[in-house]
Design a protein around this motif. Structure first.
Motif, PDB file in Angstrom:
ATOM      1  N   LEU A   1      39.809 -63.563  -5.082  1.00  9.99           N
ATOM      2  CA  LEU A   1      38.653 -64.328  -4.620  1.00  9.99           C
ATOM      3  C   LEU A   1      38.152 -63.860  -3.263  1.00  9.99           C
TER       4      LEU A   1
ATOM      5  N   PRO B   1      34.315 -72.058  -6.256  1.00 11.05           N
ATOM      6  CA  PRO B   1      34.872 -72.325  -4.916  1.00 11.05           C
ATOM      7  C   PRO B   1      35.742 -73.576  -4.850  1.00 11.05           C
ATOM      8  N   ARG B   2      35.559 -74.486  -5.794  1.00  4.92           N
ATOM      9  CA  ARG B   2      36.401 -75.682  -5.801  1.00  4.92           C
ATOM     10  C   ARG B   2      37.852 -75.364  -6.118  1.00  4.92           C
TER      11      ARG B   2
ATOM     12  N   GLU C   1      45.528 -72.618  -3.321  1.00  2.00           N
ATOM     13  CA  GLU C   1      46.371 -72.587  -2.128  1.00  2.00           C
ATOM     14  C   GLU C   1      47.557 -73.535  -2.301  1.00  2.00           C
TER      15      GLU C   1
ATOM     16  N   GLU D   1      39.304 -67.356   4.672  1.00  3.97           N
ATOM     17  CA  GLU D   1      39.870 -68.626   5.130  1.00  3.97           C
ATOM     18  C   GLU D   1      41.192 -68.973   4.435  1.00  3.97           C
ATOM     19  N   SER D   2      41.530 -68.218   3.381  1.00  2.00           N
ATOM     20  CA  SER D   2      42.800 -68.458   2.693  1.00  2.00           C
ATOM     21  C   SER D   2      43.976 -67.761   3.372  1.00  2.00           C
TER      22      SER D   2
ATOM     23  N   ARG E   1      40.751 -67.880 -11.494  1.00  2.00           N
ATOM     24  CA  ARG E   1      40.261 -66.756 -10.703  1.00  2.00           C
ATOM     25  C   ARG E   1      39.127 -66.025 -11.407  1.00  2.00           C
TER      26      ARG E   1
ATOM     27  N   LEU F   1      39.625 -73.074  -4.719  1.00  2.00           N
ATOM     28  CA  LEU F   1      40.325 -72.481  -3.586  1.00  2.00           C
ATOM     29  C   LEU F   1      41.485 -73.363  -3.105  1.00  2.00           C
TER      30      LEU F   1
ATOM     31  N   ARG G   1      38.587 -64.674  -0.040  1.00  2.00           N
ATOM     32  CA  ARG G   1      38.066 -65.656   0.912  1.00  2.00           C
ATOM     33  C   ARG G   1      38.955 -65.628   2.162  1.00  2.00           C
TER      34      ARG G   1
ATOM     35  N   SER H   1      45.445 -64.439  -7.276  1.00  2.00           N
ATOM     36  CA  SER H   1      44.137 -65.062  -7.466  1.00  2.00           C
ATOM     37  C   SER H   1      43.402 -65.226  -6.142  1.00  2.00           C
ATOM     38  N   LEU H   2      44.118 -65.631  -5.106  1.00  2.00           N
ATOM     39  CA  LEU H   2      43.477 -65.772  -3.797  1.00  2.00           C
ATOM     40  C   LEU H   2      43.048 -64.411  -3.253  1.00  2.00           C
TER      41      LEU H   2
ATOM     42  N   ARG I   1      35.910 -68.071 -10.703  1.00  2.00           N
ATOM     43  CA  ARG I   1      35.455 -67.892  -9.315  1.00  2.00           C
ATOM     44  C   ARG I   1      34.707 -69.122  -8.790  1.00  2.00           C
TER      45      ARG I   1
END
Length: 324
Positions: free
Chosen positions: A156, A128-129, A135, A160-161, A123, A131, A158, A152-153, A126
């Motif tokens: 970040l 993007p790979r 998950e 979409e998570s 985290r 993510l 995002r 961590s999500l 950061r």
């Protein structure tokens, strides 16, 4: 030790059979500008002496070079607690695309401590790979790993998570459910209010508290009736946060319930109810709030005075109430 040939000299000293000499060499390093110094430091992470290993990891932390990731990750499983902690600290300072590659691979390690440390490092990078692997860690068998994956999500940010995070609201571990609430709020997840209403009945009071707090920030009409019900919760902490949430929502329908809470034996609840009634500007609460101006608790008296001032301001009257 600042010689231009530092890496070569250090490599020689770290071969000394005396661990004291090896420790001394590492404590005397002041210059990390030699790009080759990373090699003897990585080798020192496998030294037989734990102090040497920990010192070497401290220098690798300062370097923050992605080339050290495999060695640092390996040290997360060290038999010595000092070394494991030094490795975890060092890992959080390492940056770069190569670091992310190595860290993602390490998520399959058998040790929960290693997986947790790797998630924290990911985290910070950061990348993007990370993510999708993060998950995936939401289903880890260890609750601490799942908790760090949720955090961590959230970090970040995002959106979409959100679908991957939503099942964490039903995680077997209460701490995971608790942090999942905040994570989904930070992602502005659709439909969260309905989830939170259900969590007001969670078996763990800490989860119910978190649900009440976030519902109070939701500005959603659905929240108020359920928060009113939470004023009867068995945990006083939940009753307190429900009262404060109703105040933030300016839920006038809760006035009578909140007035009832002004008579609680707990000062924290009397204070929360008074604060909420002030935010609602509930004129019907003036008389019981006046009685609290003589409360034994100074914070309750202050809250009652502020509430009365807010009510007076809301009705266009001018009067200031003593709060000391």
């Amino acid at each position: 030790m600042t010689q231009p040939s530092l890496a070569r000299d250090l490599e020689g000293i770290l071969g000394d059979p005396d661990p004291g000499a090896r420790q001394l060499a590492l404590t005397q390093i002041e210059d990390l500008s030699d790009p080759e110094i990373i090699h003897p430091l990585i080798a020192a992470v496998r030294d037989e002496d734990p102090t040497v290993r920990a010192l070497a990891l401290g220098h690798l932390e300062d370097l923050g070079d992605a080339r050290s990731v495999p060695a640092v990750v390996g040290a997360l499983d060290d038999e010595d607690a000092r070394v494991r902690e030094a490795a975890a600290t060092a890992l959080r300072e390492i940056r770069g695309a190569d670091a992310a590659t190595h860290l993602i691979e390490a998520l399959g390690h058998t040790s929960p401590f290693v997986r947790t440390s790797v998630i924290v490092a990911l985290r910070e990078i950061r990348d993007p790979r990370a993510l999708a692997p993060l998950e995936g860690a939401l289903g880890d068998p260890d609750p601490e790993v799942r908790r760090e994956a949720v955090l961590s999500l959230a970090y970040l940010r995002r959106p979409e998570s959100a679908p991957a995070l939503r099942p964490s609201l039903r995680d077997p571990d209460a701490r995971v459910r608790q942090v999942a609430i905040g994570a989904l709020e930070s992602l502005d997840a659709p439909g969260l209010v309905q989830d939170l209403v259900g969590l007001l009945s969670d078996p763990d009071w800490r989860v119910r508290v978190e649900a009440a707090i976030v519902l109070g920030r939701s500005a959603h009409g659905l929240a108020a009736p359920h928060l009113r019900s939470a004023l009867d919760d068995g945990a006083w902490q939940v009753r307190k946060e429900a009262a404060l949430a109703l105040g933030r929502l300016r839920a006038a329908s809760a006035t009578e319930d909140l007035v009832g809470l002004l008579g609680s034996d707990l000062a924290d609840l009397r204070k929360a109810a008074a604060q909420a009634l002030g935010e609602i500007e509930a004129a019907a609460a003036e008389a019981p709030l006046r009685r609290l101006l003589g409360d034994a608790d100074v914070e309750v008296r202050k809250a009652a005075g502020r509430a009365l001032d807010a009510i007076r301001a809301g009705t266009g009257r001018h009067e200031t109430f003593a709060r000391d």
